[in-house]
Write a protein that holds these residues in place. Structure first.
Motif, PDB file in Angstrom:
ATOM      1  N   ALA A 240       0.872  -1.185  -0.160  1.00 59.60           N
ATOM      2  CA  ALA A 240       0.137   0.009  -0.047  1.00 59.60           C
ATOM      3  C   ALA A 240       0.789   1.259  -0.055  1.00 59.60           C
ATOM      4  N   LYS A 241       2.135   1.250   0.931  1.00 62.04           N
ATOM      5  CA  LYS A 241       2.719   2.541   0.814  1.00 62.04           C
ATOM      6  C   LYS A 241       3.631   2.722  -0.473  1.00 62.04           C
ATOM      7  N   ARG A 242       3.870   1.703  -1.060  1.00 62.85           N
ATOM      8  CA  ARG A 242       4.750   1.809  -2.177  1.00 62.85           C
ATOM      9  C   ARG A 242       3.693   2.098  -3.403  1.00 62.85           C
ATOM     10  N   THR A 243       2.591   1.834  -3.519  1.00 63.61           N
ATOM     11  CA  THR A 243       1.580   2.306  -4.387  1.00 63.61           C
ATOM     12  C   THR A 243       1.343   3.714  -4.301  1.00 63.61           C
ATOM     13  N   VAL A 244       0.860   4.014  -3.325  1.00 70.30           N
ATOM     14  CA  VAL A 244       0.623   5.340  -2.641  1.00 70.30           C
ATOM     15  C   VAL A 244       1.807   6.207  -2.984  1.00 70.30           C
ATOM     16  N   ALA A 245       2.979   5.982  -2.901  1.00 64.75           N
ATOM     17  CA  ALA A 245       4.238   6.833  -3.312  1.00 64.75           C
ATOM     18  C   ALA A 245       4.321   6.842  -4.677  1.00 64.75           C
ATOM     19  N   VAL A 246       3.856   5.869  -5.413  1.00 66.49           N
ATOM     20  CA  VAL A 246       3.680   6.259  -6.935  1.00 66.49           C
ATOM     21  C   VAL A 246       2.736   7.232  -7.502  1.00 66.49           C
ATOM     22  N   ASN A 247       1.407   7.057  -6.443  1.00 68.42           N
ATOM     23  CA  ASN A 247       0.358   8.311  -6.643  1.00 68.42           C
ATOM     24  C   ASN A 247       1.071   9.592  -6.235  1.00 68.42           C
ATOM     25  N   VAL A 248       1.679   9.596  -5.065  1.00 66.37           N
ATOM     26  CA  VAL A 248       2.241  10.874  -4.666  1.00 66.37           C
ATOM     27  C   VAL A 248       3.281  11.713  -5.730  1.00 66.37           C
ATOM     28  N   LEU A 304       8.926   3.410 -15.915  1.00 67.29           N
ATOM     29  CA  LEU A 304       8.579   2.591 -14.835  1.00 67.29           C
ATOM     30  C   LEU A 304       9.397   1.664 -14.406  1.00 67.29           C
ATOM     31  N   LYS A 305      10.034   1.100 -15.045  1.00 66.21           N
ATOM     32  CA  LYS A 305      11.192   0.245 -14.354  1.00 66.21           C
ATOM     33  C   LYS A 305      12.185   0.874 -13.381  1.00 66.21           C
ATOM     34  N   PHE A 306      12.585   2.181 -13.874  1.00 65.70           N
ATOM     35  CA  PHE A 306      13.630   2.982 -12.963  1.00 65.70           C
ATOM     36  C   PHE A 306      12.757   3.245 -11.722  1.00 65.70           C
ATOM     37  N   LEU A 307      11.559   3.629 -11.967  1.00 65.83           N
ATOM     38  CA  LEU A 307      10.637   4.433 -10.616  1.00 65.83           C
ATOM     39  C   LEU A 307      10.464   3.079  -9.621  1.00 65.83           C
ATOM     40  N   GLU A 308      10.148   1.842 -10.318  1.00 68.83           N
ATOM     41  CA  GLU A 308      10.016   0.732  -9.514  1.00 68.83           C
ATOM     42  C   GLU A 308      11.305   0.417  -8.617  1.00 68.83           C
ATOM     43  N   GLN A 309      12.376   0.516  -9.387  1.00 69.33           N
ATOM     44  CA  GLN A 309      13.745   0.165  -8.348  1.00 69.33           C
ATOM     45  C   GLN A 309      13.911   1.203  -7.225  1.00 69.33           C
ATOM     46  N   LYS A 310      13.392   2.472  -7.640  1.00 70.67           N
ATOM     47  CA  LYS A 310      13.765   3.599  -6.645  1.00 70.67           C
ATOM     48  C   LYS A 310      12.849   3.388  -5.497  1.00 70.67           C
ATOM     49  N   ILE A 311      11.513   3.127  -5.734  1.00 69.28           N
ATOM     50  CA  ILE A 311      10.580   3.136  -4.846  1.00 69.28           C
ATOM     51  C   ILE A 311      10.731   1.911  -3.896  1.00 69.28           C
ATOM     52  N   ILE A 312      11.093   0.653  -4.478  1.00 72.36           N
ATOM     53  CA  ILE A 312      11.596  -0.288  -3.511  1.00 72.36           C
ATOM     54  C   ILE A 312      12.759  -0.071  -2.596  1.00 72.36           C
ATOM     55  N   TRP A 314      13.822   2.931  -1.494  1.00 69.61           N
ATOM     56  CA  TRP A 314      13.350   3.773  -0.575  1.00 69.61           C
ATOM     57  C   TRP A 314      12.364   3.116   0.416  1.00 69.61           C
ATOM     58  N   LEU A 315      11.525   2.148   0.180  1.00 71.57           N
ATOM     59  CA  LEU A 315      10.325   1.657   0.966  1.00 71.57           C
ATOM     60  C   LEU A 315      10.916  -0.058   0.900  1.00 71.57           C
ATOM     61  N   PRO A 316      11.852  -0.335   1.642  1.00 69.52           N
ATOM     62  CA  PRO A 316      12.051  -1.821   1.789  1.00 69.52           C
ATOM     63  C   PRO A 316      11.062  -2.481   2.636  1.00 69.52           C
ATOM     64  N   SER A 317      10.974  -3.849   2.459  1.00 70.59           N
ATOM     65  CA  SER A 317       9.996  -4.532   3.451  1.00 70.59           C
ATOM     66  C   SER A 317      10.765  -5.404   4.276  1.00 70.59           C
ATOM     67  N   ASN A 318      10.389  -5.478   5.703  1.00 71.60           N
ATOM     68  CA  ASN A 318      10.921  -6.116   6.668  1.00 71.60           C
ATOM     69  C   ASN A 318      10.057  -7.071   7.072  1.00 71.60           C
ATOM     70  N   ASN A 319       8.964  -7.506   6.597  1.00 72.39           N
ATOM     71  CA  ASN A 319       7.938  -8.463   7.146  1.00 72.39           C
ATOM     72  C   ASN A 319       8.072  -9.581   6.138  1.00 72.39           C
ATOM     73  N   PRO A 320       7.520 -10.747   6.466  1.00 76.57           N
ATOM     74  CA  PRO A 320       7.553 -11.967   5.604  1.00 76.57           C
ATOM     75  C   PRO A 320       6.892 -11.259   4.340  1.00 76.57           C
ATOM     76  N   ALA A 321       7.018 -11.648   3.246  1.00 79.07           N
ATOM     77  CA  ALA A 321       6.644 -11.031   2.040  1.00 79.07           C
ATOM     78  C   ALA A 321       5.063 -11.282   1.826  1.00 79.07           C
ATOM     79  N   ILE A 322       4.681 -12.615   2.203  1.00 81.15           N
ATOM     80  CA  ILE A 322       3.376 -13.200   2.099  1.00 81.15           C
ATOM     81  C   ILE A 322       2.367 -12.164   2.864  1.00 81.15           C
ATOM     82  N   LEU A 323       2.820 -11.503   4.056  1.00 82.15           N
ATOM     83  CA  LEU A 323       1.956 -10.675   4.858  1.00 82.15           C
ATOM     84  C   LEU A 323       1.685  -9.269   4.053  1.00 82.15           C
ATOM     85  N   ASP A 324       2.621  -8.884   3.156  1.00 78.45           N
ATOM     86  CA  ASP A 324       2.338  -7.828   2.247  1.00 78.45           C
ATOM     87  C   ASP A 324       0.843  -8.024   1.538  1.00 78.45           C
ATOM     88  N   SER A 325       0.595  -9.231   1.010  1.00 76.80           N
ATOM     89  CA  SER A 325      -0.743  -9.286   0.380  1.00 76.80           C
ATOM     90  C   SER A 325      -1.905  -9.393   1.349  1.00 76.80           C
TER      91      SER A 325
END
Length: 530
Positions: A240-248, A304-312, A314-325
């Motif tokens: 959610a944070k990464r997608t909203v970051a794209v929107n911002v 888009l690819k460049f933006l994806e790399q930068k946002i990931i 800037w906003l790394p995930s510290n939780n188990p990946a499955i919980l992000d869903s």
């Protein structure tokens, strides 16, 4: 003046209530359609952008579209790049409100039509059920929107008589920035870009402001709109944070481009082109709003690819990946929430079977951290399932109920892991250990990757093999018990050791039975969906 302010607030309130009724009802009606659009028409970034645009037009809410994108990123249906394209399309689609207001709400008084629409919608809601009741809310929502616009127009006309905003101007950089700031404040206060743009259109029609001022205010309103989404993801998942970051980022960069390029270009067209100067000012404002988002799309789609790399980054995930869903925002669209929960449930069962395979094959117990993480995921899934509210949609309700049945056996099999020490003990008794190896071979044959859990033919074969093994254990249970006792006597093991071996045998029998019941429930679930 107090009465005018009251009418302004009331008009905005009516508009917001109407938008809420309209959006929420359309989301329930079109929830499954949202899922189909996102899963079928996002093969390329351009198609994903068009899907975002189409979905926003369908449910009249960019927020619903963005939430859907977040849910499907977590569920693994969409890549983050595709989700970014959907967000860009949603920003273009949300400008449709301006066109509806420009062509319908501002052209003639629709209060006489709005009130019967509200009455009809309320009547349908009271006497009908299911989709027709939701349709009633859609009609009532439209009626409230149009009635609110009518109230806004009258209030703005009175405001224009008592106020003169011409001193703001629009020629200097300072005055332009002030107008942008006013737009930002409007969007933040109203918590709706649609409501703030509608109020701007009403002010333009009434003469309270002129078109150049309205252009700069719309730029500010698009910037202010991001505050709504930023607030909504506080404490939300990383997706959610990464997608909203794209929107911002999209809105901010588009606003800068519109401020320095698009707005001056539109003002030049109006001044030097007879064709554009003859177009109704409200339609010109709607055109500017759409051009604003299209300009942003042209800037962002190639990178888009460049933006994806930068946002990931800037906003790394510290939780188990499955919980992000399992994002709470996805609960707004139940079809997507069920899809996300399904992925997490399948992940959990796959992890349970992989742990069992490892223990039986290598005799190595999993790390406690691995078990704790799995337990955390299962608890999170259970909490998430409790939050899902299924609308009057028989197919979705059936899918949800069958998923709950699968979840029961996820918990049962997870409880079996509490006695994994039995698996180590089985390795000391040849007869029972051979049974364990047979069970392990079945798991190995059907669980090489998680996608097999959604394959009906695979689950059918798994069910048949587990059923055969279960019947064999049932018919040879007494014989296996005698072998355990004989093994205990021959090897001069203590009575307590013999009891432990018998307990391990019973645990193995239960594990096979639980696995079979799980496969049976999975088979029935996939059969219903086929």
């Amino acid at each position: 003046m107090l009465q005018i302010l009251s009418e302004l607030c009331g008009g905005v309130g009516l508009f917001l209530i109407g938008m809420t009724l309209l959006t929420d009802s359309l989301k329930e009606i079109a929830g499954q359609t949202l899922k189909e659009l996102l899963t079928r028409f996002t093969a390329t970034p351009f198609k994903a952008m068009l899907s975002g645009l189409g979905m926003t037009l369908l449910v009249h809410s960019s927020t619903a579209t963005i939430v859907a994108a977040i849910g499907f990123v977590g569920a693994g249906v969409l890549s983050f790049t595709q989700a970014m394209s959907v967000v860009i399309g949603a920003n273009i689609g949300t400008t449709s409100t301006g066109w509806i207001v420009a062509f319908l709400g501002m052209k003639f008084s629709i209060s006489m039509l709005a009130l019967p629409m509200i009455a009809l919608g309320a009547l349908l809601k009271l006497i009908a059920k299911g989709q027709m009741a939701l349709l009633g809310l859609v009609i009532a929502g439209f009626g409230l929107i149009f009635f609110g616009i009518d109230v806004l127009q009258k209030a703005m006309a009175g405001f224009a008589v008592h106020s003169d905003l011409s001193f703001f101007g629009y020629d200097s950089l300072w005055s332009q920035l002030v107008l942008v700031l006013i737009g930002i404040i409007m969007a933040m206060l109203l918590q709706s870009s649609s409501a703030s743009i509608t109020a701007t259109m009403a002010a333009l029609v009434s003469g309270a402001i002129d078109l150049p001022q309205a252009l700069y205010m719309v730029i500010g309103q698009n910037i202010g709109a991001v505050s709504i989404t930023v607030i909504s993801v506080i404490g939300a998942s990383i997706n959610a944070k990464r997608t909203v970051a794209v929107n911002v980022i999209f809105n901010l960069v588009s606003a800068i481009a519109a401020f320095f390029l698009l707005a001056p270009f539109f003002l030049w067209l109006i001044k030097h082109s007879a064709f554009f100067s003859s177009i109704d000012q409200v339609i010109m404002l709607a055109m500017f709003h759409t051009a604003f988002s299209v300009l942003g799309a042209c800037m962002f789609m190639p990178s888009l690819k460049f933006l994806e790399q930068k946002i990931i980054q800037w906003l790394p995930s510290n939780n188990p990946a499955i919980l992000d869903s399992l994002d709470d925002g996805s609960l707004q669209v139940p079809a997507i929430a069920v899809q996300a929960a399904e992925k997490a449930v399948y992940f959990s069962i796959f992890e349970i079977f992989k742990i069992l395979q490892m223990v039986f094959q290598t005799g190595t117990l999993p790390r406690q951290q691995q078990l704790n993480t799995l337990n955390e995921i299962i608890q999170h899934i259970e909490q998430y399932l409790e939050k899902i509210a299924i609308p009057e949609h028989p197919a979705l309700k059936q899918k949800f109920l069958s998923l709950l049945r699968v979840m029961v056996y996820v918990r049962v099999l997870h409880n079996d892991l509490e006695r994994l020490d039995n698996a180590i003990l089985l390795r000391t008794q040849p007869a029972i250990f051979q049974l364990a190896l047979d069970y392990c071979n079945i798991l190995e044959s059907y669980f090489s990757n998680i996608e097999q859990l959604a394959d009906q033919s695979v689950i059918e074969s798994l069910r048949a093999d587990l059923n055969h093994l279960k019947k064999w254990t049932s018919s040879h249970r007494a014989e296996m018990r005698e072998k355990v006792m004989e093994y205990t006597e021959v090897n001069q093991l203590s009575a307590s050791k013999g009891v432990e071996l018998l307990a391990a045998q019973r645990w193995m029998d239960r594990l096979i039975a639980h696995s079979y019941r799980f496969s049976n429930v999975m088979y029935e679930r996939l059969l219903e969906e086929s």
